[in-house]
Scaffold this motif. Structure first.
Motif, PDB file in Angstrom:
ATOM      1  N   ARG A 363       0.943  -1.190   0.016  1.00 29.83           N
ATOM      2  CA  ARG A 363       0.032  -0.098   0.053  1.00 29.83           C
ATOM      3  C   ARG A 363       0.883   1.216  -0.234  1.00 29.83           C
ATOM      4  N   PHE A 364       0.413   2.290  -0.848  1.00 31.34           N
ATOM      5  CA  PHE A 364       1.614   3.380  -0.892  1.00 31.34           C
ATOM      6  C   PHE A 364       0.420   4.627  -0.803  1.00 31.34           C
ATOM      7  N   GLN A 365       0.927   5.713  -0.006  1.00 29.77           N
ATOM      8  CA  GLN A 365       0.066   6.984   0.358  1.00 29.77           C
ATOM      9  C   GLN A 365       0.806   7.892  -0.762  1.00 29.77           C
ATOM     10  N   PRO A 372      -3.592   5.685   2.466  1.00 24.93           N
ATOM     11  CA  PRO A 372      -2.856   4.564   1.595  1.00 24.93           C
ATOM     12  C   PRO A 372      -3.748   3.547   0.842  1.00 24.93           C
ATOM     13  N   GLN A 378      -3.323   2.668  -7.320  1.00 20.48           N
ATOM     14  CA  GLN A 378      -2.297   4.112  -7.410  1.00 20.48           C
ATOM     15  C   GLN A 378      -1.752   4.315  -8.701  1.00 20.48           C
ATOM     16  N   ASP A 409       7.019   7.560  -0.913  1.00 23.97           N
ATOM     17  CA  ASP A 409       5.733   7.399  -0.103  1.00 23.97           C
ATOM     18  C   ASP A 409       5.545   8.793   0.859  1.00 23.97           C
ATOM     19  N   ARG A 411       4.327   9.041   3.698  1.00 23.38           N
ATOM     20  CA  ARG A 411       4.675   8.577   5.111  1.00 23.38           C
ATOM     21  C   ARG A 411       6.245   8.918   5.660  1.00 23.38           C
TER      22      ARG A 411
END
Length: 428
Positions: A363-365, A372, A378, A409, A411
């Motif tokens: 999972r990528f934000q 995310p 994405q 990312d 985060r």
């Protein structure tokens, strides 16, 4: 000691050029390498090599600075190959290898004005464009070697007179009588009649080739100026390209394809692209060395994929302590690390980075305050094509840091004032 090489088959023109070069070199302290390629195509090939070697030995005894170097070709043309094209490519490859091995960066070739005129006429009969009509350049720099044709403006008759005056022994290539070859058909069936009807045809055709060379140079400069605004590392901007006139579109496209594919694109491919790039939907065009893809208004060239590297052979750890390019041959590319003022990851985070392939579930934000989401979603949201998703995922301490095609990312983005870097994956 300075060295210059002369390609010498043993024929009249190359023997004359070798002799003239040696006369000049003896006065200037330059060593001359006589490079001979044994093609193995004629039963007389051994005799030709022996003649050149004997001649070089006689000149060496006279005190002239000459050294004989020969290479026998071990390959042969395959079924369906053009013997002329195969021999030419193999000969230049062997000449370059010999020159580099013996420390000569300059190779002289004995082509003269009639050779240039014949080349122009043959190219015209093959419907060649301006670049093809340019014929042979006086000078070309390729693969670390300079190739020069000092006699390209010299009539054949002057070379024949030089050979008679100095009584130079030379060989006559028996294949020159074989009219299966296009150039020989030109010489035996066309050239005599042409020069009888138009005595100045040799000079006129050679001049036309020189004009074509100048025109080609101008077209290359125009393409370079156009491509400054049309192309970048993301590909060719199709909409901006379509704003050009038809002639400039074709010229810019040819130059762009040549730069990506490493060779001139065929007329049929250029014609198809000129017609089919007008559509907005994604399309692909297979080519010999890879594939062309049109996606979201960009045309990209993707080289043919190499054999996949086994996972066990891919790098899994990377210590990034400075900016620059980090080669990752196991992954088939390079990781570019660039300093940024904001929006980057702290460099200290990357001292013990881990490299992993996609396995599903990551999972990528994409931005601060945004949730995310899966990589698949994405990629779709960012319109990242499949061929830009290759490369390793970069982790630090178990946290996803970088995804090819998506970037850093959110985060792990550091605060302004810290040494921050951005990452970019570079495929071949």
């Amino acid at each position: 000691m300075n060295r210059v090489a002369v390609a010498c088959s043993g024929g009249r023109d190359s023997i004359a050029l070798l002799h003239a070069t040696l006369k000049a070199a003896a006065e200037q302290g330059v060593e001359v390498l006589a490079l001979h390629v044994h093609h193995g195509l004629s039963p007389n090939a051994d005799e030709w090599q022996a003649l050149v070697e004997r001649q070089c030995a006689r000149w060496a005894k006279r005190g002239w600075p000459v050294r004989f170097v020969a290479r026998r070709l071990l390959t042969h043309p395959q079924k369906g190959d053009s013997v002329e094209a195969w021999a030419r490519q193999a000969r230049y490859r062997a000449l370059r290898e010999m020159a580099v091995e013996h420390g000569a960066s300059l190779v002289l070739l004995a082509h003269h004005r009639r050779d240039q005129a014949e080349t122009f006429l043959l190219q015209a009969l093959r419907s060649a464009g301006v670049a093809g009509l340019s014929g042979m350049p006086v000078r070309a720099d390729r693969d670390g070697v300079t190739w020069m044709r000092p006699w390209l403006h010299v009539p054949r008759e002057r070379i024949e007179a030089y050979v008679r005056r100095h009584r130079l022994a030379h060989v006559d290539d028996d294949s020159n009588a074989d009219t299966r070859f296009a150039r020989n058909r030109m010489r035996h069936g066309v050239w005599t009649a042409l020069t009888e009807a138009f005595p100045q045809s040799e000079a006129a055709l050679a001049d036309a080739a020189e004009w074509a060379q100048q025109a080609t140079a101008c077209l290359d400069e125009l393409a370079a100026m156009d491509l400054q605004h049309l192309a970048d590392d993301k590909g060719l901007d199709v909409r901006a390209w379509q704003a050009l006139s038809t002639a400039r579109r074709s010229n810019a496209l040819r130059a762009w394809l040549r730069g990506r594919m490493g060779r001139a694109a065929g007329a049929s491919l250029v014609s198809r692209l000129m017609d089919e790039l007008a559509t907005t939907r994604a399309r692909t065009w297979p080519v010999e060395s890879g594939v062309l893809r049109s996606y979201r208004g960009r045309l990209r060239f993707e080289p043919a994929p190499q054999r996949p590297t086994p996972l066990a052979d891919r790098e899994t750890l990377l210590s990034i302590r400075h900016t620059g390019v980090h080669a990752l041959p196991g992954w088939g590319g390079r990781l570019l690390v660039e300093p940024v003022a904001e929006g980057g990851v702290p460099l200290a985070w990357l001292a013990h980075a881990q490299l992993k392939p996609r396995s599903g579930g990551e999972r990528f934000q994409a931005g601060t305050g945004r949730p995310p989401r899966s990589l698949k979603k994405q990629y779709q949201a960012a319109a990242v094509p499949a061929w830009e998703r290759e490369g390793p995922l970069v982790y630090s301490g178990g946290q996803l840091v970088f995804v090819p095609g998506l970037g850093i990312d959110a985060r792990v983005i550091g605060l302004p004032g810290q040494p921050l870097v951005a990452l970019r994956w570079l495929s071949p």
